[in-house]
Design an enzyme around this catalytic site. Structure first.
Site, PDB file in Angstrom:
ATOM      1  N   TRP A 178     -12.045  11.930   8.723  1.00  0.00           N
ATOM      2  CA  TRP A 178     -10.605  11.703   8.867  1.00  0.00           C
ATOM      3  C   TRP A 178     -10.223  10.420   8.168  1.00  0.00           C
ATOM      4  O   TRP A 178     -10.966   9.431   8.234  1.00  0.00           O
ATOM      5  CB  TRP A 178     -10.198  11.605  10.345  1.00  0.00           C
ATOM      6  CG  TRP A 178      -8.749  11.223  10.459  1.00  0.00           C
ATOM      7  CD1 TRP A 178      -7.661  12.025  10.222  1.00  0.00           C
ATOM      8  CD2 TRP A 178      -8.255   9.921  10.749  1.00  0.00           C
ATOM      9  NE1 TRP A 178      -6.515  11.311  10.361  1.00  0.00           N
ATOM     10  CE2 TRP A 178      -6.831  10.019  10.688  1.00  0.00           C
ATOM     11  CE3 TRP A 178      -8.820   8.689  11.061  1.00  0.00           C
ATOM     12  CZ2 TRP A 178      -5.993   8.921  10.926  1.00  0.00           C
ATOM     13  CZ3 TRP A 178      -7.997   7.607  11.300  1.00  0.00           C
ATOM     14  CH2 TRP A 178      -6.606   7.744  11.230  1.00  0.00           C
ATOM     15  N   GLU A 230      -4.320  -7.475   5.085  1.00  0.00           N
ATOM     16  CA  GLU A 230      -3.462  -6.345   5.479  1.00  0.00           C
ATOM     17  C   GLU A 230      -2.562  -6.796   6.622  1.00  0.00           C
ATOM     18  O   GLU A 230      -2.993  -7.483   7.542  1.00  0.00           O
ATOM     19  CB  GLU A 230      -4.335  -5.170   5.923  1.00  0.00           C
ATOM     20  CG  GLU A 230      -3.535  -3.957   6.346  1.00  0.00           C
ATOM     21  CD  GLU A 230      -4.435  -2.776   6.695  1.00  0.00           C
ATOM     22  OE1 GLU A 230      -5.657  -2.907   6.583  1.00  0.00           O
ATOM     23  OE2 GLU A 230      -3.899  -1.726   7.073  1.00  0.00           O
ATOM     24  N   ARG A 240     -13.645  -5.719   3.584  1.00  0.00           N
ATOM     25  CA  ARG A 240     -12.536  -5.528   4.525  1.00  0.00           C
ATOM     26  C   ARG A 240     -12.901  -5.855   5.977  1.00  0.00           C
ATOM     27  O   ARG A 240     -12.142  -5.550   6.892  1.00  0.00           O
ATOM     28  CB  ARG A 240     -12.060  -4.082   4.472  1.00  0.00           C
ATOM     29  CG  ARG A 240     -11.575  -3.626   3.120  1.00  0.00           C
ATOM     30  CD  ARG A 240     -10.081  -3.527   3.006  1.00  0.00           C
ATOM     31  NE  ARG A 240      -9.469  -2.588   3.926  1.00  0.00           N
ATOM     32  CZ  ARG A 240      -8.376  -2.881   4.633  1.00  0.00           C
ATOM     33  NH1 ARG A 240      -7.839  -4.078   4.541  1.00  0.00           N
ATOM     34  NH2 ARG A 240      -7.840  -1.990   5.432  1.00  0.00           N
ATOM     35  N   ARG A 287       0.858  -1.182   0.000  1.00  0.00           N
ATOM     36  CA  ARG A 287       0.000   0.000   0.000  1.00  0.00           C
ATOM     37  C   ARG A 287       0.892   1.229   0.000  1.00  0.00           C
ATOM     38  O   ARG A 287       1.863   1.282   0.763  1.00  0.00           O
ATOM     39  CB  ARG A 287      -0.898   0.006   1.254  1.00  0.00           C
ATOM     40  CG  ARG A 287      -1.956   1.073   1.241  1.00  0.00           C
ATOM     41  CD  ARG A 287      -2.720   1.175   2.545  1.00  0.00           C
ATOM     42  NE  ARG A 287      -2.054   2.063   3.487  1.00  0.00           N
ATOM     43  CZ  ARG A 287      -2.664   2.541   4.579  1.00  0.00           C
ATOM     44  NH1 ARG A 287      -3.917   2.185   4.861  1.00  0.00           N
ATOM     45  NH2 ARG A 287      -2.020   3.364   5.396  1.00  0.00           N
ATOM     46  N   ASP A 309      -5.355   3.721   0.041  1.00  0.00           N
ATOM     47  CA  ASP A 309      -6.498   3.911   0.940  1.00  0.00           C
ATOM     48  C   ASP A 309      -6.963   5.365   0.874  1.00  0.00           C
ATOM     49  O   ASP A 309      -6.244   6.274   1.264  1.00  0.00           O
ATOM     50  CB  ASP A 309      -6.060   3.568   2.374  1.00  0.00           C
ATOM     51  CG  ASP A 309      -7.230   3.488   3.352  1.00  0.00           C
ATOM     52  OD1 ASP A 309      -7.036   2.954   4.456  1.00  0.00           O
ATOM     53  OD2 ASP A 309      -8.337   3.963   2.991  1.00  0.00           O
ATOM     54  N   GLU A 362     -13.592  -1.848   6.686  1.00  0.00           N
ATOM     55  CA  GLU A 362     -12.893  -2.016   7.969  1.00  0.00           C
ATOM     56  C   GLU A 362     -13.709  -1.462   9.122  1.00  0.00           C
ATOM     57  O   GLU A 362     -13.553  -1.914  10.251  1.00  0.00           O
ATOM     58  CB  GLU A 362     -11.520  -1.366   7.930  1.00  0.00           C
ATOM     59  CG  GLU A 362     -11.532   0.132   7.841  1.00  0.00           C
ATOM     60  CD  GLU A 362     -10.136   0.713   7.792  1.00  0.00           C
ATOM     61  OE1 GLU A 362      -9.332   0.272   6.955  1.00  0.00           O
ATOM     62  OE2 GLU A 362      -9.841   1.592   8.605  1.00  0.00           O
ATOM     63  N   HIS A 373      -9.405   6.487   2.497  1.00  0.00           N
ATOM     64  CA  HIS A 373      -9.782   6.748   3.896  1.00  0.00           C
ATOM     65  C   HIS A 373     -10.994   7.665   4.043  1.00  0.00           C
ATOM     66  O   HIS A 373     -10.976   8.638   4.813  1.00  0.00           O
ATOM     67  CB  HIS A 373      -8.590   7.333   4.657  1.00  0.00           C
ATOM     68  CG  HIS A 373      -8.495   6.789   6.055  1.00  0.00           C
ATOM     69  ND1 HIS A 373      -8.960   7.461   7.141  1.00  0.00           N
ATOM     70  CD2 HIS A 373      -8.020   5.635   6.514  1.00  0.00           C
ATOM     71  CE1 HIS A 373      -8.758   6.759   8.235  1.00  0.00           C
ATOM     72  NE2 HIS A 373      -8.193   5.634   7.888  1.00  0.00           N
ATOM     73  N   GLU A 423      -9.197   1.806  -1.639  1.00  0.00           N
ATOM     74  CA  GLU A 423      -9.952   1.475  -0.420  1.00  0.00           C
ATOM     75  C   GLU A 423     -10.677   2.692   0.136  1.00  0.00           C
ATOM     76  O   GLU A 423     -10.199   3.814   0.058  1.00  0.00           O
ATOM     77  CB  GLU A 423      -8.973   0.946   0.623  1.00  0.00           C
ATOM     78  CG  GLU A 423      -9.585   0.682   1.982  1.00  0.00           C
ATOM     79  CD  GLU A 423      -8.546   0.419   3.047  1.00  0.00           C
ATOM     80  OE1 GLU A 423      -7.364   0.205   2.714  1.00  0.00           O
ATOM     81  OE2 GLU A 423      -8.912   0.459   4.223  1.00  0.00           O
ATOM     82  N   TYR A 461      -3.358  11.329   5.490  1.00  0.00           N
ATOM     83  CA  TYR A 461      -3.650  10.043   6.118  1.00  0.00           C
ATOM     84  C   TYR A 461      -2.585   9.033   5.730  1.00  0.00           C
ATOM     85  O   TYR A 461      -2.166   8.966   4.567  1.00  0.00           O
ATOM     86  CB  TYR A 461      -5.036   9.489   5.686  1.00  0.00           C
ATOM     87  CG  TYR A 461      -5.044   8.033   6.005  1.00  0.00           C
ATOM     88  CD1 TYR A 461      -4.804   7.075   5.015  1.00  0.00           C
ATOM     89  CD2 TYR A 461      -5.099   7.617   7.332  1.00  0.00           C
ATOM     90  CE1 TYR A 461      -4.677   5.748   5.337  1.00  0.00           C
ATOM     91  CE2 TYR A 461      -4.962   6.287   7.655  1.00  0.00           C
ATOM     92  CZ  TYR A 461      -4.749   5.357   6.672  1.00  0.00           C
ATOM     93  OH  TYR A 461      -4.586   4.056   6.995  1.00  0.00           O
TER      94      TYR A 461
END
Ligand code: CS2
Ligand code: MG
Length: 418
Positions: free
Chosen positions: A418, A355, A299, A163, A226, A278, A228, A252, A175
């Site tokens: 965030w 991951e 995820r 990643r 990601d 996630e 995020h 992601e 991030y």
């Protein structure tokens, strides 16, 4: 329980399997972890991860006040019935705190059952579908060249999937970019830090990063990124489209996924594979995403999605729609979660990738385990159970250290994702 005999709940007698105690172990060997330990009359114990980054004590209270009193005296072999009791019986279903608490119980019970059966957890689930579990590591840098150096370093370490996260010109923080090269710990302060964000700067920058990476690396290494939760669906569609020439393994968390329908707009515009989940806690958080094939990887994790029992349900649904697993594995998921996840990953037919952010040596000392990294894969061990233990004396030397995750604000001060 009345009328039970050996064999109704698995290995050992019902008497052996009776839950005699359970306790929550909170420790902070560099970062906070919450671990549930369940004891049975036979002396066999099991561990489950209950770590919820920045909200650890909420799960501790849920376990100690509302779950553990309901476990004592039950048959540890009745994993499904205990899961149903804790889920349906809670009345207030779902959510990260409830499902992390249920996950910890579930993982510990699967650990006990496998130990009493004398087999590694993967064999209890149905046996190996693969020898090793493909993993991806986290390379990050403050700029393109710094990130490239780190990606090359991870390639040298043997990673086949990496990643890449980079600082963004004009932004003080981004991030996934850590101070310490190996261990990204976003929960860095007792009260949330504030990070500023500018999506347009990010969208205009990111293709340049992957152009440089592919130019240097070629296309053999799988590259992931990601987002995020930072983009609107249209912005995510633009980014996915702009990254197509770089053949990402996945993009992601392209947009916040409470509105699962939002992914339809992204899907219409780009073939870049999408991963999400996630922060999901049950199959209901991702049912539409999976059934409409709006994503390619789910995820969800052992620790935050209700344990092995529920993660298996999510994976079975995903399998029907050719969605593969890609479980979250950041450092705020403990080695106990990683151990259980690896047995799950080694069994699950529609496995995608795992991951693996690597824990610190101190964390690995607190949580001795038998899994190992080899040539870009993690190999689950053969120890009965999930193969992870805890050194309680060492854990006690590293007490809880209150930390919360950052928040993000746009340049105009708007509170953002965030
Ligand atoms: O994909 C990831 O690893 C990230 O989304 C995580 O680092 C996430 O930010 C943390 O787990 C939050 O605690
Ligand atoms: Mg993520």
């Amino acid at each position: 329980m009345a009328g039970e005999t050996a064999g109704q709940g698995g290995a050992g007698s019902a008497n052996d399997r009776q839950i005699t105690g359970a306790k929550v172990i909170v420790c902070s060997p560099g970062r906070n972890f919450v671990t549930l330990k369940i004891e049975t009359k036979s002396g066999v114990t099991g561990l489950g991860d209950a770590t919820l980054n920045g909200r650890e004590l909420a799960v501790v209270a849920y376990l100690e006040e509302h779950v553990i009193p309901n476990l004592i005296g039950r048959d540890a072999g009745r994993i499904e019935d205990i899961w149903q009791f804790l889920y349906r019986g809670a009345y207030w279903r779902r959510g990260p705190v409830t499902m992390s608490a249920i996950a910890a119980v579930d993982t510990a019970l699967w650990d006990i059952k496998a130990k009493m059966a004398g087999m590694p957890l993967v064999d209890l689930l149905g046996g190996r579908s693969r020898e090793g579990v493909l993993v991806y590591g986290h390379a990050n840098g403050k700029d393109i060249e710094g990130t490239l150096d780190e990606v090359l370093r991870y390639k040298e370490m043997g990673y086949r999937a990496i990643r890449a996260q980079s600082g963004v010109p004009g932004l003080e923080k981004a991030y996934g970019v850590s101070k310490d090269r190996m261990f990204y710990e976003p929960a860095g302060s007792e009260l949330p830090d504030t990070e500023s964000w500018d999506t347009r700067a990010y969208l205009n920058f990111l293709p340049k990063l992957f152009d440089r990476l592919r130019d240097k690396l070629g296309f053999e290494i799988a590259l992931l990124h990601d987002g995020h939760h930072r983009m609107t669906p249209q912005e995510a569609a633009r980014l996915g489209k702009s990254l197509e020439p770089y053949d990402l393994f996945w993009l992601e968390d392209a947009t916040p996924a409470e509105n699962q329908e939002a992914f339809r707009l992204i899907r219409q515009h780009t073939t870049t594979p999408l991963a999400v989940g996630e922060v999901f806690n049950t199959v209901h958080d991702c049912r539409e995403l999976i059934q409409n094939q709006l994503i390619d990887y789910i995820r969800t994790t052992v620790v935050h999605a209700g344990g092995i029992t529920h993660l298996r349900r999510i994976a079975h649904l995903a399998e029907l729609y050719q969605v593969r697993t890609g479980s979250h594995g950041a450092t705020d998921l403990s080695p106990v979660c990683m151990g259980a996840a690896l047995h799950f990953d080694t069994w699950v037919p529609n496995f995608g990738i795992q991951e693996y952010m690597r824990h610190t040596d101190l964390t690995d000392e607190v949580f001795p385990h038998d899994y190992r990294f080899e040539d870009g894969y993690l190999i689950a061990g053969l120890t009965p159970g999930h193969g992870v233990t805890i050194d309680e004396d060492l854990a006690a030397k590293h007490p809880y250290d209150p930390k919360q995750l950052p928040v993000a604000r746009l340049r105009d001060g708007t509170l953002w994702n965030w």
